[in-house]
Design an enzyme around this catalytic site. Structure first.
Site, mmCIF file in Angstrom:
data_model
loop_
_atom_site.group_PDB
_atom_site.id
_atom_site.type_symbol
_atom_site.label_atom_id
_atom_site.label_comp_id
_atom_site.label_asym_id
_atom_site.label_seq_id
_atom_site.Cartn_x
_atom_site.Cartn_y
_atom_site.Cartn_z
ATOM 1 N NE ARG A 52 -2.521 1.071 3.567
ATOM 2 C CZ ARG A 52 -3.252 0.895 4.681
ATOM 3 N NH1 ARG A 52 -4.521 0.563 4.596
ATOM 4 N NH2 ARG A 52 -2.702 1.033 5.861
ATOM 5 N NE ARG A 105 8.958 20.148 -13.085
ATOM 6 C CZ ARG A 105 8.594 20.909 -14.113
ATOM 7 N NH1 ARG A 105 8.719 20.449 -15.346
ATOM 8 N NH2 ARG A 105 8.104 22.113 -13.926
ATOM 9 C CE LYS A 151 -2.080 4.646 6.934
ATOM 10 N NZ LYS A 151 -3.190 5.298 7.613
ATOM 11 C CD GLU A 184 -11.646 6.357 5.442
ATOM 12 O OE1 GLU A 184 -11.075 5.336 5.857
ATOM 13 O OE2 GLU A 184 -11.146 7.122 4.602
HETATM 14 N N1 PXG Z 1 -9.120 4.897 7.486
HETATM 15 C C1 PXG Z 1 -8.198 5.857 7.671
HETATM 16 C C2 PXG Z 1 -8.459 7.223 7.174
HETATM 17 C C3 PXG Z 1 -6.976 5.548 8.301
HETATM 18 O O1 PXG Z 1 -6.044 6.479 8.453
HETATM 19 C C4 PXG Z 1 -7.766 3.254 8.583
HETATM 20 C C5 PXG Z 1 -8.927 3.626 7.929
HETATM 21 C C6 PXG Z 1 -7.576 1.827 8.981
HETATM 22 O O2 PXG Z 1 -6.682 1.188 8.088
HETATM 23 P P1 PXG Z 1 -5.730 -0.025 8.523
HETATM 24 O O3 PXG Z 1 -4.949 -0.330 7.298
HETATM 25 O O4 PXG Z 1 -4.886 0.476 9.660
HETATM 26 O O5 PXG Z 1 -6.612 -1.109 8.946
HETATM 27 C C7 PXG Z 1 -6.742 4.229 8.761
HETATM 28 C C8 PXG Z 1 -5.444 3.911 9.418
HETATM 29 C C9 PXG Z 1 -3.847 6.684 14.751
HETATM 30 C C10 PXG Z 1 -3.753 6.519 13.267
HETATM 31 O O6 PXG Z 1 -2.882 7.163 15.339
HETATM 32 C C11 PXG Z 1 -4.561 5.607 12.637
HETATM 33 C C12 PXG Z 1 -4.484 5.446 11.246
HETATM 34 C C13 PXG Z 1 -3.629 6.222 10.552
HETATM 35 C C14 PXG Z 1 -2.834 7.153 11.206
HETATM 36 C C15 PXG Z 1 -2.874 7.300 12.576
HETATM 37 O O7 PXG Z 1 -4.904 6.344 15.326
HETATM 38 N N2 PXG Z 1 -5.333 4.495 10.706
#
Ligand code: PXG
Length: 303
Positions: A52, A105, A151, A184
């Site tokens: 990812r 760039r 992400k 979400e």
């Molecule tokens: N949606 C979003 C917007 C996320 O950032 C998830 C869903 C869950 O994805 P995963 O792959 O982890 O199952 C995320 C990820 C925190 C924190 O500190 C959490 C995320 C990202 C950055 C910080 O709670 N979660």
């Protein structure tokens, strides 16, 4: 004792882990990241997270100057350097140092950071009693802007929603997309259960393709539970039998009220309980190993 941080090929003490103010990650949020978890000496779903990270970089047209194998090794070595066997790992790749203009760039080399630290978990009470959440006015970025599948280091959309949750005194916020469909949460995916069917918003409506989400979908199917990746609204949240969130940090967490409406019978439901037990078994399976016997020996030899 402070952490040892991986920064551009070296491990440095956290107080020396500094990035230029001209880094476009800082100036523009131009970069990508992953949040990964290690359980009992083993990184959970390493390949999925590394894939990812590289997909996010590909979409923003940034070439990470490490192979996926090298990145995997950086992540494992960061855990080793900090002697951590259960931890939260943050891998960050920014566009790198450039000038004040936004043209990427001008940034010749991406900055690569990896941090492994102890994890701060939601209190046990929330897993037993469930969490109160709200839907917020801030809508999720549409896929035609900055696609939420990336992400990216630009989390302002989620931070706005988090501020709204904070102001309401609840730990998480549910974001709807531009059409009013449930997308979400700020750092978690969302699921509902209705009449024995597990439903979660489809990726194309604009949300992160969560690693935990995908594992929960697989688990539910293995348990013979029907799963639908679909669209639904606040109405469907309010009349759901169960609602729960998934994410790397949270694992699976039950939701018992949304916008003050009690969900189901106001406690974690049977489908949630089965999936949480299944998930907690899954994380015990060996993944990418942090300390191997040979790894430990090598460390001793060096001393
Ligand atoms: N949606 C979003 C917007 C996320 O950032 C998830 C869903 C869950 O994805 P995963 O792959 O982890 O199952 C995320 C990820 C925190 C924190 O500190 C959490 C995320 C990202 C950055 C910080 O709670 N979660």
């Amino acid at each position: 004792m402070g952490l040892k941080i991986y920064l551009d090929g070296k491990f440095v003490p956290e107080e020396d882990a500094k990035v230029s103010v001209f880094d476009h990650g800082f100036l523009y949020g131009d970069g990508v990241f992953e949040g990964i978890r290690a359980y009992h000496n083993s990184v959970f779903k390493m390949k999925e997270h590394v894939d990812r990270l590289y997909d996010s970089a590909q979409v923003i047209n940034m070439k990470i100057p490490l192979t996926k194998e090298e990145m995997t090794e950086v992540i494992l070595e960061t855990c080793r350097q900090n002697e951590l066997q259960d931890c939260y790992i943050r891998a960050v790749v920014s566009r790198g140092k450039g000038d004040l203009g936004l043209d990427p760039r001008k940034c010749s080399v991406p900055t690569i950071v990896c941090i492994a630290s102890s994890i701060s978990l939601y209190p046990d009470e929330l897993y037993e009693k469930g969490m109160e959440v709200i839907t917020v006015p801030t809508r999720r970025n549409g896929p035609e802007g900055v696609n939420p599948r990336i992400k990216s280091l630009n989390y302002l959309n989620n931070i706005m929603a988090k501020i709204e949750a904070n102001m309401a005194g609840v730990p998480e916020a549910i974001l709807l997309n531009q059409e009013g469909y449930v997308a979400e949460c700020t750092g978690d995916n969302i699921f509902i259960v209705k009449n024995g069917i597990v439903k979660t918003p489809a990726i194309h409506i604009g949300l992160l393709d969560g690693v935990t989400r995908n594992e929960v979908i697989k688990l539910a199917k293995q348990m013979g539970i029907e799963v639908q990746e679909t669209t639904f609204t606040r109405y469907d949240l309010f009349v759901a039998d169960e609602v729960f969130l998934t994410g790397t940090a949270a694992e699976l967490i039950p939701v018992t009220t949304i916008d003050s409406r009690v969900i189901g019978d106001g406690k974690p439901g049977p489908v949630f309980n089965r999936l949480l037990s299944g998930f907690r078994e899954l994380v015990k399976e060996p993944g990418a190993v942090i300390f191997t016997e040979t790894g430990k020996k090598k460390k001793k030899c060096k001393k």
